[in-house]
Design a protein around this motif. Structure first.
Motif, short mmCIF file in Angstrom:
data_model
loop_
_atom_site.label_atom_id
_atom_site.label_comp_id
_atom_site.label_asym_id
_atom_site.label_seq_id
_atom_site.Cartn_x
_atom_site.Cartn_y
_atom_site.Cartn_z
N VAL A 11 0.82 -1.12 -0.28
CA VAL A 11 -0.07 -0.09 0.01
C VAL A 11 0.70 1.23 0.03
O VAL A 11 1.75 1.15 0.87
N ASN A 12 0.75 2.42 -0.99
CA ASN A 12 1.56 3.44 -1.33
C ASN A 12 3.04 2.92 -1.25
O ASN A 12 3.85 3.87 -0.52
N GLY A 13 3.32 1.66 -1.80
CA GLY A 13 4.76 1.50 -2.20
C GLY A 13 5.33 0.86 -0.93
O GLY A 13 6.54 0.34 -1.04
N GLY A 14 4.70 0.58 0.09
CA GLY A 14 4.98 0.07 1.42
C GLY A 14 4.35 -1.09 1.71
O GLY A 14 3.25 -1.40 1.52
N ALA A 15 5.00 -2.19 2.40
CA ALA A 15 4.44 -3.56 2.61
C ALA A 15 3.35 -3.31 3.43
O ALA A 15 3.36 -2.59 4.64
N LEU A 16 2.02 -4.11 3.38
CA LEU A 16 0.97 -4.14 4.25
C LEU A 16 1.39 -5.20 5.10
O LEU A 16 1.12 -6.42 4.48
N VAL A 17 1.30 -4.97 6.56
CA VAL A 17 1.43 -6.17 7.53
C VAL A 17 0.19 -6.49 8.22
O VAL A 17 -0.63 -5.32 8.33
N CYS A 77 6.75 4.57 1.92
CA CYS A 77 7.06 3.85 0.68
C CYS A 77 8.65 3.53 0.40
O CYS A 77 9.26 4.34 0.65
N THR A 78 8.80 2.18 0.38
CA THR A 78 10.00 1.74 0.31
C THR A 78 10.80 1.29 -0.91
O THR A 78 11.53 0.29 -0.85
N SER A 79 10.52 1.86 -2.08
CA SER A 79 11.33 1.66 -3.17
C SER A 79 11.03 2.96 -4.21
O SER A 79 10.14 3.62 -4.10
N ALA A 80 11.97 3.18 -4.94
CA ALA A 80 11.87 4.30 -5.83
C ALA A 80 11.02 4.01 -7.00
O ALA A 80 11.54 3.81 -8.24
N SER A 81 9.61 3.62 -6.93
CA SER A 81 8.74 3.36 -7.60
C SER A 81 7.74 4.49 -7.91
O SER A 81 7.97 5.81 -7.16
N GLN A 82 6.73 4.27 -9.02
CA GLN A 82 5.92 5.46 -9.02
C GLN A 82 4.94 5.91 -7.96
O GLN A 82 4.83 6.80 -7.93
N ASP A 83 5.12 5.01 -6.95
CA ASP A 83 4.36 4.84 -5.64
C ASP A 83 5.07 6.15 -4.87
O ASP A 83 4.12 6.95 -4.05
N CYS A 84 6.08 6.29 -4.92
CA CYS A 84 6.92 7.18 -4.21
C CYS A 84 7.40 8.25 -4.88
O CYS A 84 8.03 9.34 -4.30
N TYR A 85 6.96 8.53 -6.20
CA TYR A 85 7.41 9.55 -6.96
C TYR A 85 6.32 10.81 -6.79
O TYR A 85 5.06 10.60 -7.26
N ARG A 86 6.73 11.76 -6.38
CA ARG A 86 5.68 13.00 -6.19
C ARG A 86 6.16 14.43 -6.86
O ARG A 86 7.11 14.27 -7.30
N LYS A 106 9.84 17.46 -9.10
CA LYS A 106 9.75 16.31 -8.95
C LYS A 106 10.49 15.79 -7.64
O LYS A 106 11.43 16.21 -7.53
N PHE A 107 9.80 14.70 -6.90
CA PHE A 107 11.03 14.09 -5.86
C PHE A 107 10.31 12.86 -5.42
O PHE A 107 9.16 12.51 -5.64
N TYR A 108 11.16 11.90 -4.97
CA TYR A 108 10.85 10.68 -4.08
C TYR A 108 10.70 11.21 -2.82
O TYR A 108 11.41 11.70 -2.05
N SER A 109 9.37 10.58 -2.11
CA SER A 109 9.67 10.42 -0.63
C SER A 109 8.95 9.07 -0.05
O SER A 109 7.88 8.66 -0.61
N THR A 110 9.18 9.06 1.08
CA THR A 110 8.70 7.95 1.77
C THR A 110 7.05 8.28 2.15
O THR A 110 6.22 7.32 2.53
#
Length: 456
Positions: free
Chosen positions: A38-44, A146-155, A170-174
């Motif tokens: 979810v949002n580039g991070g693991a759902l636990v 968000c734990t990868s430089a994917s489009q989910d983290c690209y803002r 543009k920037f990446y962020s958690t």
């Protein structure tokens, strides 16, 4: 002929036995669930503060039979008004579940039954069963990073210049720092890492995730990796810069915005206590060209002075250029500082105040020099002796800084300790055996220790 017929029958019998024993087609591989994000991070299991509308991504090792997947998937809980739709990507090996209208402060159960879900008959051996709780009310107080430089983290954020022209930065962020209705209750720290000449913000983002995770700091830290893109590949509404982005110059796009102003915009958002009520420390760091940016931005930015509730640190990693507040340079032949002659540009920006961009010259040279001494800088230096093809050994101003990248960092630090002993807030950390290598520097034990020192 009778003997040949006998052996022929035996051979046929052996083939028949082999066929009946299942020795033909190999068994199909099992289907593996690779990630639930979810949002580039693991759902636990037991996750909290999930928004009432979000996208769930389930990545598999092979293409799905979509009808069987949809029969095996379920989401239960709440009042029954929730809904979801499922789409597919990556040749149907990724299921994207768009979930909406969940109730606030409610526990939901998500299940995916084991069974034959692969498009070619592959079987999922272990099903998925986890629960999560939605956010308390309309205010978003937390979110998995968000734990990868994917489009989910690209803002992206739209910035405006003095002439009211706008451009997207543009920037990446958690975490989505410009998200409305957010009050980030767990984010105590922020780390901004600036890429080098390759403008590979995605790499630097990934390289910083490791030490933050290993230090146990990821859940309490927002990581941001800004991208100073070039005109090549930029969209019409994007901000883009020439190579002098590292010096604080303005973008060459339609909107004219200093690269320093772009970072100011991010920091101004972070300093908003209504959005980041517990944020207390900011680290700005960069490697190589990003390190030059970090040193001169650290000495010139206005945001630190206007954000009195935040503490700032600047970590300068393997720069080959340094701002000096005076005319002196280090003579490696006699180990003394001296005033050079015969190089008329050695004190020009960014090596000195002369010719500085308009962002810088709104303050006096005395003010900038005082910031370099009074603000907290760490000169993070790799002493590796490998080839450094990017080292500038042709311009006289660069040559006067030192004979290697490592020595140039040593000399600026020695200058501070010699000329302003006890009057500066700078420290030095040496990474043994690592040269001009951003990944090696940021994933070293030295950087992990530095993070733990600065953020704990």
């Amino acid at each position: 002929m009778r003997r040949i017929g006998k052996w022929f029958c035996i051979v046929l019998s052996m083939v028949a036995v082999a066929a009946c024993s299942g020795g033909g087609d190999p068994a199909l591989e099992n289907l593996s669930l690779l990630a639930v994000n979810v949002n580039g991070g693991a759902l636990v299991d037991g996750a909290e503060n999930l928004p009432t509308d979000f996208q769930l991504e389930l990545a598999f090792s092979a293409a799905l039979n979509t009808a069987k997947f949809e029969s095996a998937f379920s989401l239960t809980g709440g009042t029954g008004n929730s809904s979801y739709t499922i789409t597919y990507a990556n040749a149907s090996s990724k299921a994207i579940v768009s979930i909406s209208n969940l109730d606030y402060n409610t526990v939901y159960d998500l299940e995916l039954s084991a069974g034959v879900l692969g498009n070619n008959g592959q079987s999922l051996q272990n099903g998925l069963a986890l629960s999560f709780t939605t956010q308390e009310d309309e205010v978003i107080r937390g979110m998995a990073p968000c734990t990868s430089a994917s489009q989910d983290c690209y803002r992206s954020v739209s910035l405006e210049d003095a002439s009211q022209n706008t451009g997207n930065f543009k920037f990446y962020s958690t975490h989505p720092i410009y998200l409305e209705n957010a009050e980030w209750e767990k984010l105590k720290y922020a780390v901004i890492v600036v890429h080098g000449a390759n403008r590979d913000a995605d790499n630097y983002y990934n390289w910083l995730l490791g030490p933050l995770t290993n230090s146990g700091l990821l859940e309490s830290t927002i990581l941001i990796s800004p991208e100073f893109i070039s005109s090549t590949g930029a969209a019409t509404d994007d901000l883009y810069w020439n190579s002098d982005w590292r010096e604080g110059q303005k973008s060459t796009s339609n909107a004219k915005i200093s690269s320093f102003e772009a970072i100011d915009a991010l920091l101004n958002r972070l300093s908003d206590k209504t959005v980041f009520p517990v944020l207390e420390k900011v680290i700005v760091t960069g490697h190589s060209s990003g390190a030059l940016f970090t040193q001169v931005y650290g000495a010139t930015n206005v945001t630190e002075s206007s954000s009195n509730h935040l503490n700032f640190d600047y970590v300068v990693a393997n720069s080959q250029y340094f701002y000096y507040p005076d005319n002196q340079r280090y003579n490696e032949q006699n180990n003394q500082f001296y005033t050079p002659t015969g190089c008329g540009t050695y004190n020009h920006w960014p090596l000195g105040y002369a010719g500085a961009p308009s962002y810088v010259t709104t303050r006096t040279e005395i003010e900038i020099d005082a910031n370099l001494l009074g603000r907290s800088f760490t000169y993070f230096l790799g002493n590796g002796t490998g080839n450094d093809s990017a080292l500038n050994t042709s311009d006289c101003g660069a040559i006067l800084l030192g004979s290697s990248r490592f020595k140039r960092g040593e000399h600026i630090y020695d200058w501070l300790q010699t000329q302003y002993s006890g009057q500066n807030s700078s420290t030095k950390v040496i990474v043994n055996g690592i040269g001009h290598d951003g990944q090696g520097m940021y994933q070293s034990n030295n950087f992990k220790s530095l993070l733990e020192t600065l953020l704990k």
